[in-house]
Design a protein around this motif. Sequence first.
Motif: not given
Lengths: 233, 225
Positions: A153, A159-162, A166, A156-157
Amino acid sequence: MEFLSQVAAVAWKDLRVEFRSREILYTMTFFAAMVLLIFSFAFVTREGVVLPDVIPGILWVAVAFSGTLGLSRAFDRERESDTMRGLLLAPCSRTAIFLGKAIGIATFILIVEIVVVPMTAVLFGAPLFDHAVPLVLILILATIGYSVVGSVFAAMLLRTRSRDVLLPVVLYPILVPLLIAGTKATAALLEGAGDPTAVADLDAAYFWIKFLAVYDMIFIATALWTFESLVIE
Amino acid sequence: MKQAMYFVFAGISVLLFFYTIDLIFYGTPLDAGLYFNQKIFYYHVPQAFVLFLAVIVAGVASLLYIKRRDGRYDDVAEAAGEVAVLFGAMMLVSGSIWGKAAWGVWWQWDARLTTSLLLWMLMVGYMLVRKYGGPSADRLAAGLAIFGAVNIPLVYFSVKIWRTLHPEASVVPGLQGSMRTTFWLSVLLFQIVFVLLLIARVGQSRIQRQVREVRERALDAGLLD
């Protein structure tokens, strides 16, 4: 063989970076110790003792919380100078990168546990080390499961915002069986603590240890199967 | 044609809604032990069925999305996730009300309750990822759905061993006469509502995705800045 040396290279890289700054280890340990202290405000009774039933919960919450701290920092490091791209471009399989990262994280968590578990035993007077072998098995198996699921996880996170908010949102629901098993196994070891006639419930402890082993196998398989398609570019 | 069918089924579900209400209050006998409180069962259990069905749909759609990389599966997963959160919330509220009446407490840490709550929390997390994850959230959400699907049996098993307080025998197969008809009519009603909501929501996500894609293409072509 080559695969294993790739895994070792990635893990060793993470550990070396960490042992030079010791940033993750110090902050994780401090945070875990702080969690123990905060729990002591809530659970130390007026007579100055702690109910033995709550000690496993305190321990596992401290481990789970500090683990997310380490996870997000270890992967943030890869983002800062875009080294994740370098890693992914390296001529080795993605699976090796994933396993190397997971081993790195597992080492951090184990080091924190080496500090936090004796601290729990001392501060709350819990005879955790009466059954050292099952205790070590529980800690190792739970740490493996935690770092495997966590690494998927956290990667995966990337490249994610916030990201930081999360990570716990996605991680804890998946970790629930692991945390139940860890807490219940530790509680079984502490069964009847303080009562000289009572004995620890070793059968229950070994049942949960087997459960943890199954959990680890299932999630290692799922992680290896999906990592490639979930973490790309 | 498609739209006409949609409205026909919407009309049927409205009629069924009134009909089941009538059946629940006038057409079924009072329960021997719980009296009037048992009536909530006719809506509570179908809501739980919809929750589980929606979760399964979301899981399968996410798996297909990961394998095939087709945005249409992602639309279905998103829609099913949202419907699961909605029906899960209804299930938890109606269950609490029933629990207060039947057991005297709003909540019990029973295996079934805990598993349902955790499943609902998982879906809420899924929606949070979708909402706040930004551009690459679809893949993360799909990953969460797959891991969540793998996790459900483990959660159920561990919670069950942790809490075997309330081995509430399943009442559904033992229902008799009008109670049985009413129950299955309610289940049918909720399934129709589920499918209708799903279709409506999938259409919405598809349009959102198409707008996004057109916008990206326009940006690439230099028509927008």
